[in-house]
Design a protein around this motif. Structure first.
Motif, PDB file in Angstrom:
ATOM      1  N   GLU A  99      53.042   4.031 -34.571  1.00 43.21           N
ATOM      2  CA  GLU A  99      53.162   4.064 -33.114  1.00 43.21           C
ATOM      3  C   GLU A  99      54.574   3.652 -32.683  1.00 43.21           C
ATOM      4  O   GLU A  99      55.175   4.273 -31.800  1.00 43.21           O
ATOM      5  CB  GLU A  99      52.123   3.130 -32.470  1.00 43.21           C
ATOM      6  N   ILE A 100      55.100   2.614 -33.332  1.00 44.53           N
ATOM      7  CA  ILE A 100      56.466   2.181 -33.032  1.00 44.53           C
ATOM      8  C   ILE A 100      57.443   3.308 -33.356  1.00 44.53           C
ATOM      9  O   ILE A 100      58.374   3.599 -32.576  1.00 44.53           O
ATOM     10  CB  ILE A 100      56.810   0.898 -33.821  1.00 44.53           C
ATOM     11  N   GLU A 101      57.252   3.940 -34.499  1.00 44.37           N
ATOM     12  CA  GLU A 101      58.131   5.047 -34.897  1.00 44.37           C
ATOM     13  C   GLU A 101      58.053   6.187 -33.885  1.00 44.37           C
ATOM     14  O   GLU A 101      59.080   6.764 -33.512  1.00 44.37           O
ATOM     15  CB  GLU A 101      57.731   5.528 -36.299  1.00 44.37           C
TER      16      GLU A 101
ATOM     17  N   GLN B 166      57.173   5.922 -30.698  1.00 43.04           N
ATOM     18  CA  GLN B 166      57.818   5.462 -29.462  1.00 43.04           C
ATOM     19  C   GLN B 166      59.344   5.528 -29.609  1.00 43.04           C
ATOM     20  O   GLN B 166      60.053   5.915 -28.673  1.00 43.04           O
ATOM     21  CB  GLN B 166      57.378   4.027 -29.130  1.00 43.04           C
ATOM     22  N   LYS B 167      59.818   5.139 -30.781  1.00 37.61           N
ATOM     23  CA  LYS B 167      61.265   5.177 -31.051  1.00 37.61           C
ATOM     24  C   LYS B 167      61.772   6.609 -30.981  1.00 37.61           C
ATOM     25  O   LYS B 167      62.816   6.898 -30.377  1.00 37.61           O
ATOM     26  CB  LYS B 167      61.523   4.561 -32.422  1.00 37.61           C
ATOM     27  N   GLU B 168      61.004   7.527 -31.623  1.00 36.16           N
ATOM     28  CA  GLU B 168      61.387   8.952 -31.606  1.00 36.16           C
ATOM     29  C   GLU B 168      61.419   9.471 -30.174  1.00 36.16           C
ATOM     30  O   GLU B 168      62.343  10.207 -29.786  1.00 36.16           O
ATOM     31  CB  GLU B 168      60.390   9.779 -32.440  1.00 36.16           C
ATOM     32  N   GLN B 169      60.410   9.088 -29.380  1.00 37.44           N
ATOM     33  CA  GLN B 169      60.371   9.541 -27.987  1.00 37.44           C
ATOM     34  C   GLN B 169      61.552   8.970 -27.206  1.00 37.44           C
ATOM     35  O   GLN B 169      62.164   9.662 -26.377  1.00 37.44           O
ATOM     36  CB  GLN B 169      59.048   9.120 -27.336  1.00 37.44           C
ATOM     37  N   ALA B 170      61.857   7.681 -27.445  1.00 35.86           N
ATOM     38  CA  ALA B 170      62.981   7.064 -26.733  1.00 35.86           C
ATOM     39  C   ALA B 170      64.290   7.730 -27.126  1.00 35.86           C
ATOM     40  O   ALA B 170      65.147   8.031 -26.265  1.00 35.86           O
ATOM     41  CB  ALA B 170      63.041   5.565 -27.040  1.00 35.86           C
ATOM     42  N   VAL B 171      64.502   7.988 -28.423  1.00 33.90           N
ATOM     43  CA  VAL B 171      65.725   8.646 -28.891  1.00 33.90           C
ATOM     44  C   VAL B 171      65.799  10.050 -28.295  1.00 33.90           C
ATOM     45  O   VAL B 171      66.864  10.515 -27.840  1.00 33.90           O
ATOM     46  CB  VAL B 171      65.778   8.673 -30.433  1.00 33.90           C
ATOM     47  N   SER B 172      64.658  10.732 -28.285  1.00 37.20           N
ATOM     48  CA  SER B 172      64.622  12.086 -27.727  1.00 37.20           C
ATOM     49  C   SER B 172      64.971  12.055 -26.243  1.00 37.20           C
ATOM     50  O   SER B 172      65.738  12.895 -25.754  1.00 37.20           O
ATOM     51  CB  SER B 172      63.238  12.688 -27.945  1.00 37.20           C
ATOM     52  N   ALA B 173      64.396  11.070 -25.521  1.00 43.26           N
ATOM     53  CA  ALA B 173      64.691  10.960 -24.093  1.00 43.26           C
ATOM     54  C   ALA B 173      66.162  10.644 -23.866  1.00 43.26           C
ATOM     55  O   ALA B 173      66.807  11.201 -22.961  1.00 43.26           O
ATOM     56  CB  ALA B 173      63.819   9.876 -23.465  1.00 43.26           C
ATOM     57  N   ILE B 174      66.741   9.778 -24.717  1.00 41.09           N
ATOM     58  CA  ILE B 174      68.159   9.439 -24.580  1.00 41.09           C
ATOM     59  C   ILE B 174      69.031  10.663 -24.870  1.00 41.09           C
ATOM     60  O   ILE B 174      70.006  10.935 -24.168  1.00 41.09           O
ATOM     61  CB  ILE B 174      68.522   8.261 -25.503  1.00 41.09           C
TER      62      ILE B 174
END
Length: 172
Positions: A122-124, A126-134
């Motif tokens: 889940e953390i991974e 969320q991290k992927e989504q955050a990186v994608s959003a950035i």
């Protein structure tokens, strides 16, 4: 003198009377026969019955004592067996409890590991989504900055001002 006459009243003076003796012997024999038939026989029968009764009671008491001793020994053996079985049951229950404890600990560890892996995933994500959003924001900002730069040529001061504006807009 009178006294000497009183002692001799029932007997003849020195005469041997064989009829009296035979009569007395016959009466004694009849009396002995009657006592034997009427008193001695039943009395001996009662005594014999009493003796047999006492002997039977003694024998019965001995049998009861032997039976009680046998039952006591059986009860002791049963008690010993019951104690042994109880000890075995206690030991089995302890072993079963230990096995269940180990099983519960193993299941808990497995569940904890599963939850940890799930949290990592889940953390991974969320991290992927955050990186994608950035990345999306950086790309948008880059396109926006590029379009603004193309529209006008800017001085160094204007470029810094524009970059700071876009950074502030992107931070919202």
């Amino acid at each position: 003198m009178l006294l000497s006459n009183t002692f001799v009243l029932g007997a003849s003076a020195g005469v041997f009377n064989s009829g009296d003796i035979l009569f007395t012997i016959a009466m004694f024999a009849i009396l002995l026969f009657l006592v034997k038939k009427l008193a001695w026989g039943p009395l001996m029968g009662i005594m014999k019955q009493r003796e047999e009764h006492i002997a039977n009671e003694i024998e019965s008491a001995e049998q009861s004592r032997a039976e009680a001793k046998k039952l006591l020994e059986e009860q002791r053996n049963l008690l010993k067996e019951a104690r042994t079985e109880a000890q075995i049951l206690i030991e089995n229950a302890k072993k079963q409890g230990d096995l269940q404890r180990e099983e519960i600990i193993t299941l808990a560890r497995t569940e904890a590991d599963r939850m940890k892996e799930s949290a990592k995933l889940e953390i991974e994500q969320q991290k992927e989504q955050a990186v994608s959003a950035i990345r999306d924001q950086v790309a948008s900002l880059s396109v926006l900055i590029a379009s603004k730069v193309i529209e006008k040529e800017l001085s160094v001061e204007d470029q810094e001002k524009l970059i700071n504006e876009y950074i502030q807009e992107g931070g919202r």
